[in-house]
Structure formats: C-alpha cells, structure tokens
Design an enzyme around this catalytic site. Sequence first.
Site, PDB file in Angstrom:
ATOM      1  N   HIS A  60     -23.968  34.883  -5.302  1.00 38.13           N
ATOM      2  CA  HIS A  60     -23.159  33.656  -4.090  1.00 38.13           C
ATOM      3  C   HIS A  60     -24.468  32.970  -4.672  1.00 38.13           C
ATOM      4  O   HIS A  60     -24.542  31.536  -4.333  1.00 38.13           O
ATOM      5  CB  HIS A  60     -22.796  34.437  -3.016  1.00 38.13           C
ATOM      6  CG  HIS A  60     -22.075  35.068  -2.468  1.00 38.13           C
ATOM      7  ND1 HIS A  60     -21.459  35.933  -3.151  1.00 38.13           N
ATOM      8  CD2 HIS A  60     -20.638  34.533  -1.718  1.00 38.13           C
ATOM      9  CE1 HIS A  60     -20.566  36.569  -2.936  1.00 38.13           C
ATOM     10  NE2 HIS A  60     -19.930  35.720  -1.980  1.00 38.13           N
ATOM     11  N   THR A 109     -25.582  43.579  -5.497  1.00 34.34           N
ATOM     12  CA  THR A 109     -25.545  45.004  -4.584  1.00 34.34           C
ATOM     13  C   THR A 109     -25.451  46.687  -5.496  1.00 34.34           C
ATOM     14  O   THR A 109     -26.548  47.362  -4.999  1.00 34.34           O
ATOM     15  CB  THR A 109     -24.922  44.551  -3.844  1.00 34.34           C
ATOM     16  OG1 THR A 109     -25.672  43.442  -2.831  1.00 34.34           O
ATOM     17  CG2 THR A 109     -25.301  45.847  -2.608  1.00 34.34           C
ATOM     18  N   GLU A 123     -19.292  31.512   1.333  1.00 37.10           N
ATOM     19  CA  GLU A 123     -17.936  31.752   1.786  1.00 37.10           C
ATOM     20  C   GLU A 123     -16.933  30.749   2.172  1.00 37.10           C
ATOM     21  O   GLU A 123     -15.217  30.674   2.373  1.00 37.10           O
ATOM     22  CB  GLU A 123     -17.235  33.391   2.215  1.00 37.10           C
ATOM     23  CG  GLU A 123     -17.899  34.343   1.741  1.00 37.10           C
ATOM     24  CD  GLU A 123     -17.034  34.939   0.281  1.00 37.10           C
ATOM     25  OE1 GLU A 123     -16.137  35.025   1.076  1.00 37.10           O
ATOM     26  OE2 GLU A 123     -17.795  35.236  -0.281  1.00 37.10           O
ATOM     27  N   CYS A 173     -28.169  37.698  -6.045  1.00 36.23           N
ATOM     28  CA  CYS A 173     -27.266  37.828  -5.520  1.00 36.23           C
ATOM     29  C   CYS A 173     -26.155  37.166  -5.512  1.00 36.23           C
ATOM     30  O   CYS A 173     -26.443  35.505  -6.373  1.00 36.23           O
ATOM     31  CB  CYS A 173     -27.220  37.088  -3.092  1.00 36.23           C
ATOM     32  SG  CYS A 173     -25.913  37.161  -2.680  1.00 36.23           S
TER      33      CYS A 173
HETATM   34  N1  DGL Z   1     -21.986  40.408  -4.235  1.00 34.65           N
HETATM   35  C1  DGL Z   1     -22.829  39.959  -3.347  1.00 34.65           C
HETATM   36  C2  DGL Z   1     -24.361  40.937  -4.328  1.00 34.65           C
HETATM   37  O1  DGL Z   1     -24.405  40.542  -5.473  1.00 34.65           O
HETATM   38  C3  DGL Z   1     -23.400  39.334  -2.522  1.00 34.65           C
HETATM   39  C4  DGL Z   1     -21.928  39.875  -1.835  1.00 34.65           C
HETATM   40  C5  DGL Z   1     -21.365  41.299  -1.072  1.00 34.65           C
HETATM   41  O2  DGL Z   1     -22.463  41.462   0.420  1.00 34.65           O
HETATM   42  O3  DGL Z   1     -20.582  41.612  -1.457  1.00 34.65           O
HETATM   43  O4  DGL Z   1     -25.273  41.001  -3.972  1.00 34.65           O
END
Ligand code: DGL
Length: 292
Positions: free
Chosen positions: A203, A76, A163, A201
């Site tokens: 995760h 993000t 999570e 992402c």
């Molecule tokens: N780190 C975020 C991503 O890779 C995912 C978790 C968040 O929304 O902060 O997009």
Amino acid sequence: MSSRPTIGIFDSGFGGLTVMRSLLALVPDANYVYLGDTARLPYGSKSRETIARYAVDSLRFLESQGAELFVVACNTASALALDALEAEAKIPVIGVIEPGASAARAARNEAMQEAAATDLTSDGVLVLATEATVQSHAYARACAAHGLRAFEKACPLLVPLVEEGWIDHPVTEEVARIYLAEALVQAGAQNIIPHTILLGCTHYPLLQDLFECVLLKHFADHDPMSILDSAEATAQRVKQLVAERFSSTSTTSTTEPTQKFFATDSVEKFQRLGSRFLGCPIAYVQHVDLGG
Ligand code: DGL
C-alpha cells in the site's frame, strides 16, 4: 507450455496491483491472473500459520486458473509464507522481499557513485512495513545478505488510511511524519543512519509523494534519503524469469494477452480502489470464495 506465459499475482488485497502495474510495463505480452484476498485482509496483523494457510489457498486457486508463475506481491505473505509456498507450488514462486533488498543495494551503489565514493558511508536502510513483516525480520535478513543494515518499522495505521483513499490527506501526512520521526530516533539508537527508505508494503507506494513531501518539510536536516519500493525490482526479476523459461512470447502467439481479476470480497470495491493501484480502470472483477 503455451507460448504466452500466464503470470499469477497474489496479494491480500488490491495493493499488489502496484506490482502488476510495473509488470505490465515490463512484460506486456503475458497473460495475467490476479487474486486479491480482500475478504481476509489485513494479513499484516495475523500469525505466520494463518498467513501461510491463506497464501497456499491462493496459490492453489491461481494454479487452477492456469498460472505458470506465482508472484507473491504481498510483502507480508512474502515475509512469512515464502517457504510454505515454495514447498507446495508446482510452478516458480517469486516474492518481493529479496528484490526489494537488492534494489536498496543498487540505490546505495548509485548514491556512492554520485558522491564519488567519499561522503556516503551509511549502510542503513529504513524499512516501513506491516507488523507481521517487521516481526519476521525478513527484510533485515535480506538486506544483511546485501551488506546493508535495516531498521524495520511497523506502520499499522497506513494500510487503513490508504484503503480509505486518504492518499493526500493531512491526517495521513501527520501519521507518516510521526512514524518517520520515531523510526529515525529508534534507528539512530542502533547506529543505523538510513540512506534509503524501503516501502515494504504493497500500500505504501501510493504514499510515495506524501513521504517525499514529509521528508522535505520535516526532515531537511537529515542526510538525503531516497524512497523506493519492491514493485519495480520484483517486476525486473519476473521479466528475467519469463525470458529464461518462456521463449519468444510475443512472436508466436496470435491472440491478445488477457487480464483476469479475482477478489474474495466486494468486486465493486476492488474495481473502485484497485484502479487507483493499477493506474488504469479495471473492467471486470470476478468473486471467488476461498473459505475462512
Ligand atoms: N499486502 C500487505 C503487505 O504488503 C498489506 C496489507 C495487509 O496487511 O494485508 O504487507
């Protein structure tokens, strides 16, 4: 500049440890300093301005910790704040979007070779990511630059499920099935037939096995799709940059490489969940307050 580079890695939480895991395998001699902005997670539902402000705070913190290279492991933040980070940074900045798109291109080339360049005509990629990443269309642009057409699908329920530790859970499997089914119909309506699913992402790499299983169980009729993420490709990019900018890292340094972990919220939770992302125990995490 020291003989052993210090690589700063930043994510909104522990997910970026999947990138650190790939980096440790490829650049084991570097010092690492990791910041998880867990107090302000999720970034995926926030505005560009907020994400850029948070990311720049993290950059300044990691620079103050001696980082000589800044890896934006968060998809993000890479999608929405890379320009802001590059404008502010005194050190090189590497995001995960371009390496991810280039990995999708490499996967397609490989599949075409296997199919003797006859069967595989699809230039489609299905990108699964957060709402903010999808809204930015950063992956679609990066894929287009590699001659690929991306359909981007927001999967907002997956971050909280990971999570929660529901990595191999029937609820997560059903959620993944629904997202994939929706995405393939929506992509099909735009004549995009994906050959690759790009996990956009931090995760989602933890759900790779679950996605494989969902594809086998529910989408066996679809053309084969490979699943990949940006972590490995980003680590390759960092390795290349380290080789270009830092010479003979392992031979000149007599000290052991160090790893430092910082989190903006509970260090106990970071240690517990982070170990799952990193693939090994995290001995010590320091708390840092970056404000609101
Ligand atoms: N780190 C975020 C991503 O890779 C995912 C978790 C968040 O929304 O902060 O997009």
